[in-house]
Design an enzyme around this catalytic site. Structure first.
Site, mmCIF file in Angstrom:
data_model
loop_
_atom_site.group_PDB
_atom_site.id
_atom_site.type_symbol
_atom_site.label_atom_id
_atom_site.label_comp_id
_atom_site.label_asym_id
_atom_site.label_seq_id
_atom_site.Cartn_x
_atom_site.Cartn_y
_atom_site.Cartn_z
ATOM 1 N N ARG A 58 -8.389 -5.158 16.879
ATOM 2 C CA ARG A 58 -7.349 -4.314 16.516
ATOM 3 C C ARG A 58 -7.403 -3.696 15.169
ATOM 4 N NH1 ARG A 58 -1.955 -4.431 19.468
ATOM 5 N NH2 ARG A 58 -2.461 -2.011 19.563
ATOM 6 N N HIS A 96 6.310 -1.671 -15.819
ATOM 7 C CA HIS A 96 5.401 -2.416 -16.709
ATOM 8 C C HIS A 96 5.384 -3.818 -16.565
ATOM 9 C CE1 HIS A 96 3.756 -3.300 -20.534
ATOM 10 N NE2 HIS A 96 4.604 -4.187 -20.899
ATOM 11 N N ASP A 153 2.929 -1.707 11.428
ATOM 12 C CA ASP A 153 1.540 -2.369 11.760
ATOM 13 C C ASP A 153 0.711 -2.250 10.554
ATOM 14 O OD1 ASP A 153 1.123 -3.585 14.617
ATOM 15 O OD2 ASP A 153 2.338 -1.727 14.695
ATOM 16 N N ASN A 170 2.874 2.674 13.100
ATOM 17 C CA ASN A 170 3.888 1.768 13.807
ATOM 18 C C ASN A 170 3.579 2.264 15.324
ATOM 19 O OD1 ASN A 170 5.629 -0.476 14.206
ATOM 20 N ND2 ASN A 170 6.974 0.708 14.900
ATOM 21 N N LYS A 171 4.122 1.525 16.517
ATOM 22 C CA LYS A 171 3.845 1.799 17.555
ATOM 23 C C LYS A 171 4.138 3.449 17.944
ATOM 24 C CE LYS A 171 3.166 1.345 22.222
ATOM 25 N NZ LYS A 171 1.879 1.006 22.653
ATOM 26 N N HIS A 178 3.129 -7.801 -16.756
ATOM 27 C CA HIS A 178 2.055 -8.842 -17.470
ATOM 28 C C HIS A 178 1.010 -9.450 -16.360
ATOM 29 C CE1 HIS A 178 3.777 -8.242 -21.563
ATOM 30 N NE2 HIS A 178 4.609 -7.739 -20.672
#
Length: 542
Positions: free
Chosen positions: A84, A425, A229, A239-240, A427
């Site tokens: 799929r 921002h 999805d 999505n559907k 790290h």
């Protein structure tokens, strides 16, 4: 199987055959890769999280069937991932399990079992965040909610995403009624969602898909909640089929449209919704209902399995990390606290190790001001009360009880020099490591992830000196961005993390994730090229 829809039992994947519902609760036992592919292709197993976990178990079956033959297992894994194409979780689950192959078949199976265990926790967290958001958007009344397709434990492995949010709201006695789209052509709403809501004791009514817009127009819907999805880097939601139409109608009638999905559904490697491949399914799904022909023989059919909703129609995307995108939430009657997405995103990045201790900061633009994380706080415990407002012009605090983050000058410099509406921002470890000792811009070329930063081939990302005087860093950044209006929306500060910005907080975070992912690839491959320009010729990195 009351709690989970998928299990591993005696060398087999045992699940509910969704094709048989609602008439029969039939168990499906899967023992081969071919059976995994057939189950996913025929929608015996469906729903993005569920097929992701099933794909991982498929790799485990392949590893057990072909021990000592990794090439064969990889070929089988590729077959599973192709079953799929639109639902990104399937390829994600396959990749995650396949990464353990060198450690042996048991390690692959253990990874699939870990994914199964994680799914329920992830779903409940995302569902709880979504329920909290919906109650902020629609306070002080029992809710009438419309949902589409099926997003419960059948579509996941336990609890559910959008339906999980309905469960949480029902536990709080906050649901008056759920309007369930039948979801043509395979009726997942009628066959599966109505079954799950009845099982959970949640009041609901079934309606035809084409009645949804009229229900909104006549005041029968307070909020729309759906799953996803695939969610691309720009916040587009696949999505559907039928989801896009609901989003358009919700926008027209001023109704919140909330997407609930796990982080694994977010696909940062796909830049926009236009890049999504939408699969088309068999003509008989449209020309026949229950095996009975409803159209003349030979009628041509348009049968897309999904559609794509652009981010401007989405109120918020909610994952286990909280609200990760809130394009419309702040527009809707001022009911959503703009600090909530910042706090939720910070907690999610802290959990990933990108904002350790009190390090890192986030902000969003609010007119001539910016809303930014406070200073000296653990980002893992951050709440909306810890967010402050500063003037963009001079970085001075306008409101809030905390001190602004130490790097506020970096954020305001970006806002002054660009049209950004959000700055991140962090790290993150690989990007921070790559910046150490880099005296010039770092060049990346050949990585697909570059698309997430706005170009397709090569990108030069500046490295700024890490002055102890943070406003000086901000001045360097502002000057560089003004002089280079086409500069990428990301930058390094030598040994001090990375900064990214965008139109939304989610987009800024996604760009930081793209840069970190590329730096990880550089770490693994040793490929690093140094560009020829330096953003600050006056100073060298510390």
């Amino acid at each position: 199987m009351a709690e989970s829809s998928i299990a591993w039992v005696d060398g087999a994947v045992v699940t509910i055959d969704q094709r048989a519902l609602p008439h029969e609760l039939r168990e499906l036992r899967i023992t081969t890769v071919d059976e995994v592919i057939e189950a996913i292709a025929t929608l015996a197993v469906r729903g993005a999280p569920a097929i992701g976990v099933s794909g991982a178990f498929g790799v485990a079956l392949a590893a057990r069937a072909y021990p000592g033959d990794p090439e064969k297992v990889e070929l089988e894994a590729a077959r599973i991932a192709a079953a799929r194409p639109t639902a990104v979780n399937l390829a994600w689950g396959v990749r995650r399990a396949l990464a353990k192959l060198r450690q042996g078949p048991q390690a692959v199976l253990d990874e699939a079992l870990a994914m199964l265990e994680e799914d329920g926790r992830v779903n409940r967290a995302a569902a709880t965040h979504a329920a909290d958001l919906v109650q902020r958007l629609c306070p002080d009344r029992p809710l009438r909610i419309l949902t589409h397709c099926n997003t419960g434990r059948l579509a996941t492995t336990a609890f559910g995403t959008a339906i999980g949010a309905l469960r949480v709201l029902a536990e709080r006695d906050a649901v008056e009624n759920v309007l369930v789209d039948e979801t043509r052509p395979l009726l997942q709403g009628a066959r599966l969602t109505a079954w799950e809501l009845a099982e959970a004791g949640i009041p609901h009514r079934l309606t035809i898909d084409s009645a949804a817009a009229w229900a909104m127009a006549t005041g029968l819907v307070d909020c729309v909640i759906v799953g996803a999805d695939r969610i691309t880097a720009d916040g587009s939601v696949a999505n559907k089929i039928g989801t896009y139409g609901l989003a358009v109608a919700a926008r027209r009638h001023g109704i919140p449209f909330v997407v609930v999905a796990p982080e694994s559904t977010r696909d940062l490697a796909t830049a926009t919704g236009a890049d999504i491949v939408v699969e088309e399914r068999a003509t008989t799904e449209v020309t026949h209902v229950g095996g009975i022909a409803t159209a003349p023989e030979g009628t041509e059919v348009f049968n897309p399995a999904f559609d794509v909703t652009p981010p401007d129609l989405v109120t918020a995307v909610v994952t286990e990390n909280g609200v990760v995108a809130a394009t419309r939430a702040n527009e809707e009657a001022g009911q959503a606290n703009p600090a909530e997405p910042i706090a939720a995103t910070a907690r999610g990045l802290y959990a990933r190790g990108w904002m350790p201790g009190t390090a890192g900061n986030l902000s969003v633009r609010a007119g001539e001001t910016a809303i930014v994380t406070g200073s000296g706080l653990s980002k893992g415990e951050l709440t909306a009360a810890d967010i402050v407002t500063v003037n963009i012009a001079d970085s001075q605090r306008v409101s809030g009880t905390r001190r602004p983050s130490a790097e506020t000058a970096i954020h305001t410099a970006v806002y002054r020099a660009t049209g950004a509406d959000a700055v991140v921002h962090v790290h993150s470890p690989h990007a921070t490591a790559q910046s150490v000792g880099a005296r010039e811009s770092l060049r990346f070329t050949g990585y697909e992830l570059i698309k997430g930063l706005g170009t397709a081939e090569t990108i030069d990302i500046p490295v700024f000196s890490n002055h102890s005087d943070v406003p000086r860093i901000g001045a360097d950044i502002e000057r560089h961005l003004i002089e280079h209006p086409d500069a990428p929306p990301v930058l390094f500060i030598s040994g001090h993390g990375i900064t990214a910005w965008g139109a939304t907080l989610a987009q800024a975070r996604d760009r930081a994730e793209c840069l970190e992912a590329m730096c990880e690839l550089v770490t693994l491959t040793g490929r690093r090229e140094i560009a020829t320009s330096h953003p600050s010729s006056e100073e060298q990195p510390q």
